[in-house]
Design a protein around this motif. Sequence first.
Motif, short mmCIF file in Angstrom:
data_model
loop_
_atom_site.label_atom_id
_atom_site.label_comp_id
_atom_site.label_asym_id
_atom_site.label_seq_id
_atom_site.Cartn_x
_atom_site.Cartn_y
_atom_site.Cartn_z
N ALA A 106 0.77 -1.25 -0.05
CA ALA A 106 0.00 0.03 0.09
C ALA A 106 0.96 1.17 0.16
O ALA A 106 0.51 2.35 -0.60
CB ALA A 106 -1.07 -0.17 1.00
N LEU A 107 1.99 1.27 0.74
CA LEU A 107 2.82 2.60 1.03
C LEU A 107 3.47 2.56 -0.39
O LEU A 107 3.52 3.63 -0.97
CB LEU A 107 3.95 2.09 1.81
CG LEU A 107 4.95 3.28 2.17
CD1 LEU A 107 4.13 4.66 2.58
CD2 LEU A 107 5.73 2.96 3.35
N LEU A 108 3.87 1.63 -1.26
CA LEU A 108 4.34 1.64 -2.37
C LEU A 108 3.39 2.47 -3.43
O LEU A 108 3.85 3.63 -4.60
CB LEU A 108 4.86 0.42 -3.14
CG LEU A 108 5.97 -0.22 -2.74
CD1 LEU A 108 6.26 -1.43 -3.45
CD2 LEU A 108 7.25 0.83 -2.97
N LEU A 109 2.16 1.87 -3.46
CA LEU A 109 1.04 2.53 -4.05
C LEU A 109 1.06 3.84 -4.08
O LEU A 109 0.68 4.87 -4.96
CB LEU A 109 -0.02 1.37 -4.25
CG LEU A 109 -0.14 0.33 -4.85
CD1 LEU A 109 -1.51 -0.35 -4.70
CD2 LEU A 109 0.37 0.14 -6.39
N GLU A 110 0.83 4.09 -2.63
CA GLU A 110 0.44 5.61 -2.23
C GLU A 110 1.59 6.52 -2.65
O GLU A 110 1.24 7.62 -3.09
CB GLU A 110 0.28 5.61 -0.55
CG GLU A 110 -0.89 5.18 0.00
CD GLU A 110 -0.85 4.99 1.53
OE1 GLU A 110 -0.13 5.70 1.96
OE2 GLU A 110 -1.78 4.24 2.04
N SER A 111 2.72 6.04 -2.50
CA SER A 111 3.90 6.97 -2.95
C SER A 111 3.86 7.42 -4.46
O SER A 111 4.33 8.42 -4.76
CB SER A 111 5.31 6.04 -2.71
OG SER A 111 5.34 6.20 -1.27
#
Length: 152
Positions: free
Chosen positions: A71-76
Amino acid sequence: MKILLPVDGTELSLHETRFALRLLQDGLRASFVLANVQEPASFYEIVTADHPQLIENAALEVGEDLIAPSALLLESAGVPYETAVISGDPAQAMLELIEIHQCDMVIMGSRALGLIRRALEGGSTSERLVQDSPVPVLLVKPPPPVEAVEPE
């Protein structure tokens, strides 16, 4: 296009997430459903638990924790996504999620199982999903192992 992306918090699932992001960088327009499938509580756990809901809540929390790195990768990257934590047989649970979220595709990793384990489990999850999925399934090969460099 909506893509189901099963993840489990491992480096391999991060590799799959990075691969999906590369597809977006190359022009694919898509959103994702980050999914994690938890093993259901055993009959013993359910019968002996003072509060069976606590077992279910714990599984949901673990699933959300395992989704967090992807999720952090997609948010970034500013990519839209939603999450889903479900329990049950992994292949069957993903088939349900495809239908519930009206996914157009699945991107997932392929892990090599040994002959004995494959026989005991009835095939790998990815093999079962490829056979039964109503939508295309893209299997991402694991990255090559990093060879350790020995000091001279």
